[in-house]
Design a protein around this motif. Sequence first.
Motif, PDB file in Angstrom:
ATOM      1  N   LEU A 187      -9.268  -0.979   0.629  1.00 49.04           N
ATOM      2  CA  LEU A 187      -8.623  -2.107   0.163  1.00 49.04           C
ATOM      3  C   LEU A 187      -7.969  -2.806   1.698  1.00 49.04           C
ATOM      4  N   ALA A 188      -7.769  -2.055   2.548  1.00 45.65           N
ATOM      5  CA  ALA A 188      -7.455  -2.706   4.112  1.00 45.65           C
ATOM      6  C   ALA A 188      -8.523  -3.278   4.532  1.00 45.65           C
ATOM      7  N   ILE A 189      -9.422  -2.672   4.498  1.00 42.60           N
ATOM      8  CA  ILE A 189     -10.754  -3.558   4.980  1.00 42.60           C
ATOM      9  C   ILE A 189     -11.170  -4.955   4.277  1.00 42.60           C
ATOM     10  N   LEU A 190     -11.271  -4.701   2.915  1.00 41.74           N
ATOM     11  CA  LEU A 190     -11.272  -5.840   2.049  1.00 41.74           C
ATOM     12  C   LEU A 190     -10.032  -6.995   2.170  1.00 41.74           C
ATOM     13  N   ALA A 191      -8.841  -6.664   2.615  1.00 41.25           N
ATOM     14  CA  ALA A 191      -7.728  -7.363   2.609  1.00 41.25           C
ATOM     15  C   ALA A 191      -7.979  -8.200   3.913  1.00 41.25           C
ATOM     16  N   GLN A 216      -5.615  -8.395  -0.486  1.00 35.28           N
ATOM     17  CA  GLN A 216      -4.172  -7.937   0.024  1.00 35.28           C
ATOM     18  C   GLN A 216      -3.243  -7.791  -0.942  1.00 35.28           C
ATOM     19  N   ARG A 217      -3.259  -8.484  -2.056  1.00 35.12           N
ATOM     20  CA  ARG A 217      -2.346  -8.366  -3.444  1.00 35.12           C
ATOM     21  C   ARG A 217      -2.303  -6.698  -3.924  1.00 35.12           C
ATOM     22  N   ALA A 218      -3.741  -6.370  -3.911  1.00 36.27           N
ATOM     23  CA  ALA A 218      -3.703  -5.145  -4.650  1.00 36.27           C
ATOM     24  C   ALA A 218      -3.514  -3.979  -3.444  1.00 36.27           C
ATOM     25  N   ALA A 242      -0.541  -1.198  -4.040  1.00 32.56           N
ATOM     26  CA  ALA A 242      -0.687   0.180  -3.742  1.00 32.56           C
ATOM     27  C   ALA A 242       0.213   0.578  -2.817  1.00 32.56           C
ATOM     28  N   LYS A 243       0.644   0.069  -1.754  1.00 28.01           N
ATOM     29  CA  LYS A 243       1.665   0.498  -0.724  1.00 28.01           C
ATOM     30  C   LYS A 243       3.007   0.619  -1.566  1.00 28.01           C
TER      31      LYS A 243
END
Length: 135
Positions: free
Chosen positions: A61-65, A72-74, A78-79
């Motif tokens: 998710l961090a790579i995609l964000a 970024q929203r996901a 998750a965080k």
Amino acid sequence: MASNDEKDGRLHRFRERVRRNPLLNTAWRAGVFAVGTTVLVGGLVMMITPGPGLLGIIVGLAILATEFAWAQRALHRAKTAADRAKEKALDPRKRRRNTILGTLTAVVLAAAVAAYLGVYGLTLPWKIEDPTFWT
């Protein structure tokens, strides 16, 4: 050796140059999508197989964000969920309950193993000679 500010500046200038060229920008975003999705799917697979599944999901998710607002929203959700789970896990009452349940489970399993060994010795279930045992 270049400082972090110089490296960040070069990376920012590189990314801006890529953004100005529509073909390069699309290729860059496709590459980020491919790598991020691969890591994310790997994390999902590791949730049911051995491995750090949650770490893979977060890193994917961090790579995609870096390129996609939905990621970024996901990642933010998750965080937030991870922070809530951490707070729950550190709650003293729940930790005490989980410790008691774990200890009781270990005692019951140890008693079951001791009872099996007392009745059958070290004979494995599929080597038991008495067929009435299975009926």
